[in-house]
Scaffold this active site. Structure first.
Site, PDB file in Angstrom:
ATOM      1  N   HIS A  98      -5.646  -2.196  -6.835  1.00 53.07           N
ATOM      2  CA  HIS A  98      -6.011  -1.610  -6.509  1.00 53.07           C
ATOM      3  C   HIS A  98      -6.683  -0.062  -6.459  1.00 53.07           C
ATOM      4  CE1 HIS A  98      -5.952  -5.776  -3.401  1.00 53.07           C
ATOM      5  NE2 HIS A  98      -4.987  -5.197  -4.160  1.00 53.07           N
TER       6      HIS A  98
ATOM      7  N   ASP B  97      -0.058   6.133  -0.820  1.00 54.72           N
ATOM      8  CA  ASP B  97       0.842   5.791   0.112  1.00 54.72           C
ATOM      9  C   ASP B  97       2.073   5.054  -0.521  1.00 54.72           C
ATOM     10  OD1 ASP B  97      -1.128   3.808  -0.039  1.00 54.72           O
ATOM     11  OD2 ASP B  97      -0.147   2.872   1.978  1.00 54.72           O
TER      12      ASP B  97
HETATM   13  C1  BDR Z   1      -4.371  -1.276  -0.875  1.00 56.84           C
HETATM   14  O1  BDR Z   1      -3.272  -1.891   0.470  1.00 56.84           O
HETATM   15  C2  BDR Z   1      -2.509  -1.152   0.336  1.00 56.84           C
HETATM   16  O2  BDR Z   1      -1.406  -2.511  -0.249  1.00 56.84           O
HETATM   17  C3  BDR Z   1      -2.469  -1.099  -2.003  1.00 56.84           C
HETATM   18  O3  BDR Z   1      -1.739   0.294  -2.283  1.00 56.84           O
HETATM   19  C4  BDR Z   1      -3.698  -0.420  -1.981  1.00 56.84           C
HETATM   20  O4  BDR Z   1      -4.314   0.724  -1.795  1.00 56.84           O
HETATM   21  C5  BDR Z   1      -4.797  -2.555  -0.609  1.00 56.84           C
HETATM   22  O5  BDR Z   1      -5.024  -3.794   0.797  1.00 56.84           O
HETATM   23 CA    CA Z   2      -2.420   2.391  -1.346  1.00 54.10          CA
END
Ligand code: BDR
Ligand code: CA
Length: 308
Positions: free
Chosen positions: A241, A9
């Site tokens: 992340h 995403d």
């Molecule tokens: C996840 O949420 C999104 O903000 C980041 O892309 C990551 O996949 C972290 O909680």
């Molecule tokens: Ca993500």
């Protein structure tokens, strides 16, 4: 070569992860599928096509789910604009693009590619798990055909980041996440337990841009507001992340794992909470029984991940 479908995403950290997969010599990126999350699926698909065009990706981009499996059960998120209003850190993304989306919905592209390469494909999922759940519901045979699933999601022994109990990717479609964790396929879960320790500061972004040329310069440019957000929240840099999930695929030795069956709370104040029952833990009969033991990251060599 590891064949990868990237379910994403984009998303600032998603963009960095996509660049990692695109450039990695051991990765054969065969598909990119989009989901809602950091922005609407219209925006995340547009962003993925923009990155495909900018970086010359050959993999098809297929648009996926625009909302969770059970919208009536999923509360609205409070306004979250960590990734800017357009999902790419408010970086100016042109409205007109030459790159176009695949004609198939994301879950169909996943099914087709997994069946075309039995035993070879790893699904790297770093957004809501809706596309994977839809693919499983329509084609349960793919569970036995994938090489594995590596996902960014969950908060196993730490607090969440969207509620005290839940991490955003799981919270955004808790029903889908429970389907993914309990399917008979091997899942490696990279959650907040480890990702919040992997922080890239502006020096790191500058080094990336210096070695990665224009492609990495684009990531540096679109990351600036995301870095500010994390610095203001007390981190040493932006938390990468989604890149952690990609590196867990290529360098699993940099992580420590526990084996557990995982259920996701789908109701009440704990909605979106990822609850592991570790291997060998004795309780009475429970909803964890009979499910596959999955691998959950509980430790990470953060410096080595950042250097990779
Ligand atoms: C996840 O949420 C999104 O903000 C980041 O892309 C990551 O996949 C972290 O909680
Ligand atoms: Ca993500």
């Amino acid at each position: 070569m590891l064949k990868v479908i990237f379910d994403t995403d984009p998303g600032v950290d998603d963009a960095l992860a996509l660049l990692y997969l695109h450039k990695h010599p051991q990765i054969d990126l065969i598909g990119v599928t989009t989901t809602f999350g950091n922005a609407s699926v219209e925006s995340t698909t547009h962003n993925a096509l923009y990155l495909k065009q900018a970086w010359g990706l050959s993999a098809p981009v297929a648009r996926g789910a625009g909302g969770p499996l059970q919208p009536e059960a999923t509360p609205e998120a409070w306004p979250v604009h960590i990734h800017g209003h357009n999902g790419l850190g408010n970086h100016p993304v042109p409205e007109a693009l030459d790159a176009t989306a695949d004609s198939r919905p994301a879950h169909q592209l996943i099914i087709d590619l997994v069946r075309a390469h039995p035993g070879e494909v790893t699904l790297v999922a770093v957004g809501r798990m809706t596309n994977l759940a839809l693919a499983l519901q329509q084609a349960p045979d793919i569970a036995g055909l994938v090489r594995g699933v590596v996902l960014m999601g969950g908060a196993f022994h730490v607090n969440g980041n969207i509620t005290p109990a839940a991490e955003a990717n799981i919270w955004g479609d808790a029903e889908a996440a429970d389907i993914v964790f309990t399917a008979h396929w091997p899942v490696t879960a990279i959650g907040l337990d480890v990702t919040t320790r992997v922080e890239m500061n502006r020096d790191g972004l500058d080094k990336l841009a210096a070695i990665g040329g224009a492609d990495a310069e684009l990531v540096r440019a679109l990351s600036q507001e995301y870095v500010d957000f994390y610095l203001q929240a007390g981190h040493k840099g932006m938390v990468v992340h989604d890149c952690c999930a990609c590196i867990a695929l290529t360098r699993p030795e940099l992580f420590q794992f526990e084996r557990a069956s995982v259920r996701v709370a789908t109701d009440g104040v704990a909605r979106g909470m990822t609850i592991p029952k570790p291997e060998g833990m004795g309780f009475g009969p429970s909803v964890w029984d009979g499910h596959v033991l999955q691998s959950i990251a509980i430790g990470v060599d953060a410096a080595a991940v950042l250097a990779d």
